[in-house]
Design an enzyme around this catalytic site. Structure first.
Site, short mmCIF file in Angstrom:
data_model
loop_
_atom_site.label_atom_id
_atom_site.label_comp_id
_atom_site.label_asym_id
_atom_site.label_seq_id
_atom_site.Cartn_x
_atom_site.Cartn_y
_atom_site.Cartn_z
N SER A 51 -13.00 -4.54 1.46
CA SER A 51 -13.99 -3.96 0.55
C SER A 51 -15.40 -4.34 0.99
O SER A 51 -16.22 -4.77 0.18
CB SER A 51 -13.73 -4.42 -0.88
N TYR A 79 0.84 -1.20 0.00
CA TYR A 79 0.00 0.00 0.00
C TYR A 79 0.88 1.25 0.00
O TYR A 79 1.60 1.53 0.97
CB TYR A 79 -0.92 0.03 1.23
N ALA A 98 -18.13 -2.75 -0.91
CA ALA A 98 -17.96 -2.84 -2.36
C ALA A 98 -17.50 -1.50 -2.94
O ALA A 98 -18.05 -0.99 -3.91
CB ALA A 98 -19.23 -3.32 -3.03
N GLN A 99 -16.48 -0.93 -2.30
CA GLN A 99 -15.88 0.35 -2.70
C GLN A 99 -16.91 1.48 -2.75
O GLN A 99 -16.78 2.43 -3.51
CB GLN A 99 -15.16 0.21 -4.05
N GLY A 100 -17.92 1.38 -1.88
CA GLY A 100 -18.91 2.44 -1.78
C GLY A 100 -20.19 2.18 -2.55
O GLY A 100 -21.15 2.95 -2.45
N LEU A 146 -22.43 0.08 -1.91
CA LEU A 146 -23.51 -0.17 -0.96
C LEU A 146 -23.83 1.04 -0.08
O LEU A 146 -24.69 0.96 0.79
CB LEU A 146 -23.16 -1.37 -0.08
#
Length: 340
Positions: A215, A58, A218-220, A222
């Protein structure tokens, strides 16, 4: 905050903090992300979060450095970074579970040991509480990787060993190779990525292990923030097929169900999506946070108890969502990126 009901050296909070974003400008942290990241980490500590997950990959080590710097002043009481009024001061690292991951390029035993030393140095810790293999290597067997992990445990540089993105068969093989428990498997898990419910989560509950959900929103997707008329603008999300206009349209009913359940709990759709995962006792979620307020909302999700009928309704809505993914999504993603 609630914790995983397992016997671990330090309690593991049901909500952790994923720090993929720390040091990654594509997530929008910009020039002030180190200060903002430190504020997020310190607020997470105040809220009882104990699990902080990072990786050498990262930001090519920046995430580990930023996380370590955010934890160290509170541990030492250094005056150069004074805590906010009312913030707890003390040996935070005594209760924090610092987790990192080795990216498995040639993960033979000596390399595993060298990379753990480097990660610990960037984090500024004497021991990595949970050290994970970031991906299964298709060529190098876990036998040699786990020999390195076992040596790290024997000298005290690593507490618990974990894996990431492993299927059940390879998780169990890794544990046999280590000769000790491989405490966790960090996998993509959300309401729309439910494959871990088939075998990984039942195994974790039966064997006393942990599934760490990355995640989890779901990367936003939801969060309910996006729809076909209001797609995300960031490069990372634009590359995710879930955010194709067709998929955002197909997710309308799922988001509506999330909003309905959220209304009954005075919560947000994101909090309900997290609560759905935390319904399983051996699941931990590690959403990222781009602000202190988002960290606060994520932590509060651990306190939400879904009724059985709510959980069933959410599961049914999630199963009815049929997104366009895989090869079928590639031409649509290209057109979305090029406008052609």
């Amino acid at each position: 905050m609630r914790f995983v009901p397992l016997d671990t050296p330090k309690p593991i909070s049901k909500i952790g903090l994923g720090t993929w974003q720390f040091g990654s400008k594509e997530w929008g942290y910009g020039p002030d992300y180190e200060r903002r990241a430190a504020d997020i980490v310190r607020r997470a500590l105040d809220l009882g979060v104990t699990l902080f997950d990072t990786a050498e990959l990262y930001g090519f080590g920046r995430s580990e450095r930023i996380l370590g710097a955010a934890l160290r002043p509170r541990q030492s009481g250094a005056s150069d970074t004074a805590p906010r009024p009312g913030a707890a001061v003390g040996d935070d690292l005594a209760k924090v579970v610092v987790a990192s991951k080795i990216f498995p390029v040639l993960p033979i035993a000596p390399v595993v040991q060298q990379r753990a030393v480097a990660s610990a140095a960037r984090l500024g810790v004497s021991s990595i509480d949970l050290y994970q293999v970031h991906q299964p290597n298709p060529v190098v067997a876990d036998t040699t990787t786990m020999r390195g992990m076992r040596a790290l445990q024997d000298v005290g540089l690593v507490g618990e060993v974990g894996v990431s993105n492993y299927n059940l068969r390879r998780w169990r093989f890794a544990e046999a190779a280590l000769g000790r428990r491989v405490l966790s498997n960090q996998v993509r898990y959300s309401m729309i990525d439910r494959a871990p419910e088939e075998d990984l989560i039942p195994y974790a509950e039966q064997a006393g292990r942990i599934v760490i959900a990355y995640s989890p929103l779901a990367q936003g997707f939801l969060s309910g923030r996006y729809d076909a008329k209001n797609p995300p603008s960031g490069a990372v999300r634009r590359a995710n097929p879930y955010f194709l206009p067709e998929n955002l349209e197909r997710g309308t009913e799922l988001i509506a169900t999330l909003r309905e359940v959220a209304g009954a709990h005075d919560a947000t759709p994101s909090q309900i999506a997290l609560a759905y995962l935390l319904h399983h006792p051996n699941v931990v979620a590690i959403p990222g946070a781009s602000s202190v307020e988002q960290m606060e909302r994520n932590a509060a999700a651990a306190e939400i108890d879904l009724a059985d009928d709510e959980y069933a309704a959410l599961g049914a809505a999630a199963r009815q969502f049929r997104p366009i993914t895989g090869l079928a999504a590639v031409p649509k993603l290209i057109r979305a990126r090029t406008g052609k």
